[in-house]
Design a protein around this motif. Structure first.
Motif, PDB file in Angstrom:
ATOM      1  N   ARG A 239       0.811  -1.213   0.000  1.00 42.47           N
ATOM      2  CA  ARG A 239       0.000   0.000   0.000  1.00 42.47           C
ATOM      3  C   ARG A 239       0.848   1.269   0.000  1.00 42.47           C
ATOM      4  N   LEU A 240       2.065   1.193   0.510  1.00 40.97           N
ATOM      5  CA  LEU A 240       2.851   2.412   0.642  1.00 40.97           C
ATOM      6  C   LEU A 240       3.542   2.761  -0.672  1.00 40.97           C
ATOM      7  N   GLN A 241       2.783   3.344  -1.562  1.00 41.81           N
ATOM      8  CA  GLN A 241       3.282   3.797  -2.851  1.00 41.81           C
ATOM      9  C   GLN A 241       2.760   5.201  -3.091  1.00 41.81           C
ATOM     10  N   PRO A 242       3.640   6.138  -3.443  1.00 40.95           N
ATOM     11  CA  PRO A 242       3.169   7.510  -3.659  1.00 40.95           C
ATOM     12  C   PRO A 242       2.024   7.570  -4.656  1.00 40.95           C
ATOM     13  N   GLY A 243       0.972   8.295  -4.275  1.00 38.61           N
ATOM     14  CA  GLY A 243      -0.134   8.539  -5.188  1.00 38.61           C
ATOM     15  C   GLY A 243      -1.226   7.497  -5.183  1.00 38.61           C
ATOM     16  N   VAL A 244      -1.120   6.443  -4.339  1.00 38.97           N
ATOM     17  CA  VAL A 244      -2.158   5.411  -4.393  1.00 38.97           C
ATOM     18  C   VAL A 244      -3.164   5.543  -3.262  1.00 38.97           C
ATOM     19  N   ASN A 245      -3.031   6.523  -2.409  1.00 37.15           N
ATOM     20  CA  ASN A 245      -3.943   6.682  -1.281  1.00 37.15           C
ATOM     21  C   ASN A 245      -4.316   8.142  -1.116  1.00 37.15           C
ATOM     22  N   THR A 246      -5.518   8.369  -0.573  1.00 39.80           N
ATOM     23  CA  THR A 246      -5.914   9.743  -0.311  1.00 39.80           C
ATOM     24  C   THR A 246      -7.271   9.798   0.376  1.00 39.80           C
ATOM     25  N   THR A 247      -7.532  10.916   0.997  1.00 38.61           N
ATOM     26  CA  THR A 247      -8.882  11.249   1.436  1.00 38.61           C
ATOM     27  C   THR A 247      -9.319  12.478   0.644  1.00 38.61           C
ATOM     28  N   LEU A 248     -10.417  12.341  -0.087  1.00 42.42           N
ATOM     29  CA  LEU A 248     -10.984  13.444  -0.857  1.00 42.42           C
ATOM     30  C   LEU A 248     -12.229  13.935  -0.137  1.00 42.42           C
ATOM     31  N   ALA A 249     -12.335  15.235   0.078  1.00 42.79           N
ATOM     32  CA  ALA A 249     -13.472  15.719   0.857  1.00 42.79           C
ATOM     33  C   ALA A 249     -13.964  17.062   0.344  1.00 42.79           C
ATOM     34  N   VAL A 250     -15.240  17.309   0.614  1.00 44.24           N
ATOM     35  CA  VAL A 250     -15.866  18.612   0.398  1.00 44.24           C
ATOM     36  C   VAL A 250     -16.579  18.979   1.688  1.00 44.24           C
ATOM     37  N   VAL A 251     -16.352  20.198   2.173  1.00 40.47           N
ATOM     38  CA  VAL A 251     -17.167  20.733   3.258  1.00 40.47           C
ATOM     39  C   VAL A 251     -17.925  21.931   2.702  1.00 40.47           C
ATOM     40  N   ALA A 252     -19.112  22.136   3.213  1.00 43.87           N
ATOM     41  CA  ALA A 252     -19.956  23.204   2.678  1.00 43.87           C
ATOM     42  C   ALA A 252     -20.762  23.837   3.797  1.00 43.87           C
ATOM     43  N   CYS A 253     -21.122  25.100   3.589  1.00 45.54           N
ATOM     44  CA  CYS A 253     -21.980  25.803   4.544  1.00 45.54           C
ATOM     45  C   CYS A 253     -22.838  26.796   3.771  1.00 45.54           C
TER      46      CYS A 253
END
Length: 335
Positions: A239-253
């Motif tokens: 799993r430890l490979q650059p670019g293969v993991n992330t958290t993508l998020a949007v917050v809104a108000c």
């Protein structure tokens, strides 16, 4: 006595008025796409903390640049191939007349930043040749957008992993009780773990409301261990490979924030990832948080305005932590 903030009616980001979300999920490809639509041209910004992001049009949201607003946000699996989701969303929105009209008679120009996660090695059928499906999925996700939407292994979270466990798509909201509403949407694919060492209790447990992600609590003394043993185990799994993991998020108000204030909102919301994932913001993740504001609720001026912005940022971080845990919880339930 002031009542504590509570989730909105749906406990989804769409509790913020004017937002809808659409998914496309392909179980054969083991990937998908998620589109967050706005009902207008909303103020927006982005904050990137991970070391391996995959994004499109994020510079358009920099406070020093011209635009600083969006018509939609697009999230997808597929790594670099997934960035084509924005092509489909732009085409679909423009065909509906949504976008900037810079010259009479010219097509509407939607502003649609995008971010992607890596799910190419999950065993799904990725033999798409010259026609990856993400552009088409962008069009379909726009058509599917609604206030209510599924969580778990759907949309951009279909092929995601959270450490060595299935990741997914999560959302949460808070009604602050004075007309202000905050929400978060997340595609959870972090290298780190969302669970404490007991393997059952989410790191985000202090922020849980009404058992929304299982209600587990640490028993007795719960040590905060060094994350390296967990990271080493993930390394054994490749799993430890650059670019293969992330958290993508949007917050809104629904506040009347400027682009610069949205940037502060996104920066504060990143704390939600750090509360819910250990370790977070590593060189291998591409953690990206977009922040949007509709402008419907005024915040006043001066110091009082800054206080309200800080309050919104704190709520956004709480929502994001809860949304992350909900993503993995719903994925484990088969959602």
């Amino acid at each position: 006595m002031t009542s504590l903030p509570r989730p909105g009616l749906l406990n989804l980001i769409t509790d913020v008025p004017g937002l809808t979300v659409g998914h496309v999920t392909d179980d054969t490809v083991r990937s998908g796409a998620t589109v967050l639509r706005t009902d207008g041209f909303w103020a927006a910004a982005v904050d990137v903390r991970g070391g391996g992001p995959g994004t499109r049009e994020t510079e358009a949201l920099a406070p020093e640049n011209l635009v600083g607003r969006v018509h939609a946000i697009a999230l997808a699996g597929g790594s670099v191939f997934g960035l084509a989701i924005a092509d489909g969303v732009v085409a679909a929105l423009s065909a509906q007349g949504q976008g900037l009209a810079l010259k009479p008679g010219s097509p509407a120009i939607p502003v649609v930043p995008a971010a992607v996660l890596h799910d190419l090695g999950n065993g799904g059928d990725k033999a798409w040749g010259l026609e990856p499906p993400y552009r088409r999925w962008g069009i379909e996700a726009v058509a599917a957008a609604a206030r209510e939407f599924a969580l778990g292994r759907v949309g951009a979270g279909r092929g995601a992993m959270a450490g060595h466990l299935p990741g997914g798509l999560g959302s949460a909201s808070l009604d602050l009780g004075d007309g202000l509403v905050v929400g978060a949407l997340v595609a959870a694919n972090p290298i780190g773990s969302v669970y404490m060492p007991d393997g059952h209790t989410f790191w985000a447990w202090p922020f849980e409301i009404d058992g929304e992600f299982g209600g587990h609590r640490p028993q007795g003394h719960a040590p905060v261990v060094d994350p390296l043993p967990e990271a080493s185990r993930l390394a054994d799994l490749g799993r430890l490979q650059p670019g293969v993991n992330t958290t993508l998020a949007v917050v809104a108000c629904n506040a009347d924030l400027s682009t610069a204030e949205c940037k502060r909102l996104a920066m504060m919301a990143q704390d939600g990832i750090a509360r819910a994932v250990r370790p977070a913001h590593t060189p291998f993740d591409g953690d990206t948080v977009f922040a949007l504001a509709s402008g419907a609720q005024g915040l006043g001026d001066g110091r009082a305005r800054a206080v309200q912005l800080g309050r919104l940022g704190s709520a956004a971080a709480d929502c994001l932590a809860r949304a992350l845990a909900r993503a993995v919880h719903e994925a484990a339930r088969g959602g």
